[in-house]
Design a protein around this motif. Structure first.
Motif, PDB file in Angstrom:
ATOM      1  N   UNK A 197       0.860  -1.453  -0.324  1.00  0.00           N
ATOM      2  CA  UNK A 197      -0.273   0.195   0.196  1.00  0.00           C
ATOM      3  C   UNK A 197       1.025   1.460  -0.176  1.00  0.00           C
ATOM      4  N   UNK A 198       2.716   1.183   1.086  1.00  0.00           N
ATOM      5  CA  UNK A 198       2.686   2.135   0.722  1.00  0.00           C
ATOM      6  C   UNK A 198       3.608   2.461  -0.614  1.00  0.00           C
ATOM      7  N   UNK A 199       3.850   1.540  -1.276  1.00  0.00           N
ATOM      8  CA  UNK A 199       4.746   1.578  -2.407  1.00  0.00           C
ATOM      9  C   UNK A 199       3.242   1.791  -3.488  1.00  0.00           C
ATOM     10  N   UNK A 200       2.545   1.334  -3.161  1.00  0.00           N
ATOM     11  CA  UNK A 200       1.236   2.305  -4.360  1.00  0.00           C
ATOM     12  C   UNK A 200       0.859   3.764  -4.494  1.00  0.00           C
ATOM     13  N   UNK A 201       0.898   3.848  -2.750  1.00  0.00           N
ATOM     14  CA  UNK A 201       0.428   5.730  -2.459  1.00  0.00           C
ATOM     15  C   UNK A 201       1.870   6.496  -2.865  1.00  0.00           C
ATOM     16  N   UNK A 202       2.504   5.790  -2.613  1.00  0.00           N
ATOM     17  CA  UNK A 202       3.677   6.965  -3.824  1.00  0.00           C
ATOM     18  C   UNK A 202       4.717   6.530  -5.055  1.00  0.00           C
TER      19      UNK A 202
ATOM     20  N   UNK B  13      -7.463  -1.153  -7.123  1.00  0.00           N
ATOM     21  CA  UNK B  13      -7.442  -0.458  -5.948  1.00  0.00           C
ATOM     22  C   UNK B  13      -6.057   0.892  -6.206  1.00  0.00           C
ATOM     23  N   UNK B  14      -5.473   0.324  -7.686  1.00  0.00           N
ATOM     24  CA  UNK B  14      -5.134   1.954  -7.899  1.00  0.00           C
ATOM     25  C   UNK B  14      -6.281   3.408  -7.875  1.00  0.00           C
ATOM     26  N   UNK B  15      -7.195   2.576  -8.435  1.00  0.00           N
ATOM     27  CA  UNK B  15      -8.089   3.721  -8.508  1.00  0.00           C
ATOM     28  C   UNK B  15      -9.053   4.062  -7.407  1.00  0.00           C
TER      29      UNK B  15
ATOM     30  N   UNK C 148      -6.293  10.282  -3.025  1.00  0.00           N
ATOM     31  CA  UNK C 148      -5.487  11.131  -2.613  1.00  0.00           C
ATOM     32  C   UNK C 148      -6.116  12.402  -3.631  1.00  0.00           C
ATOM     33  N   UNK C 149      -7.106  12.865  -4.675  1.00  0.00           N
ATOM     34  CA  UNK C 149      -7.055  13.055  -5.454  1.00  0.00           C
ATOM     35  C   UNK C 149      -8.163  14.148  -4.281  1.00  0.00           C
ATOM     36  N   UNK C 150      -9.147  13.856  -3.588  1.00  0.00           N
ATOM     37  CA  UNK C 150     -10.340  14.073  -2.470  1.00  0.00           C
ATOM     38  C   UNK C 150      -8.993  15.439  -1.091  1.00  0.00           C
ATOM     39  N   UNK C 151      -8.160  14.168  -1.392  1.00  0.00           N
ATOM     40  CA  UNK C 151      -7.519  14.618  -0.163  1.00  0.00           C
ATOM     41  C   UNK C 151      -6.701  16.186  -0.508  1.00  0.00           C
TER      42      UNK C 151
END
Length: 154
Positions: free
Chosen positions: A99-104, A143-145, A151-154
């Protein structure tokens, strides 16, 4: 013949010799899905490793969804078999991103999209175009979406 497909066939032969019913059944179904993909369309063709990987990913996703459906339906034994088949297929796929790698990766893509003038939730398409090639095969689209939306909302 692609190396991934030949590896599947070798593993199927080994599973049959070892009398591993679950593994051999799973690999047979996967190889038949690959063959079906090869002969679909106007002409028969050999699939590349990437295409074989996409078929395996699709088969693994089917197993996960079936396991959830069986679990919700109260058929724990069948759900467990589907999960086991999914784990067998996962061994042939690249390691999934945490999850962390994906968020990055998504955060970098959001910054790139903002630099290009994209703002807010409407930028989702542009961000997904940047992210998808970077995470191909390493993270499921849903998961990506979800991370992009977050991230776009926050």
């Amino acid at each position: 013949m692609t190396t991934l497909k030949s590896k599947l066939q070798e593993d199927l032969t080994a599973a049959i010799r070892e009398r591993d019913e679950l593994r051999s059944a799973t690999l047979r179904l996967t190889l038949s899905a690959i063959t079906k993909e090869e002969v679909s369309g106007k002409t028969a063709r050999e699939l590349s490793d990437d295409e074989v990987q996409k078929v395996i990913t699709r088969e693994a996703k089917k197993r996960r969804e079936a396991a959830e459906a069986f679990a919700q339906g109260g058929r724990a034994e069948q759900a467990e078999r589907e999960r086991a088949e999914g784990e067998i297929l996962a061994a042939y796929l690249p390691k999934q991103l945490s999850d962390d790698e994906l968020k990055e990766i998504v955060a970098q893509a959001v910054e790139e999209a903002k630099a290009a003038g994209a703002e807010g939730p409407r930028a989702m398409g542009q961000v997904m175009k940047i992210v998808n090639p970077k995470v191909a095969g390493q993270a499921e689209g849903g998961r990506v979406a979800a991370v992009v939306k977050q991230l776009l909302a926050g």
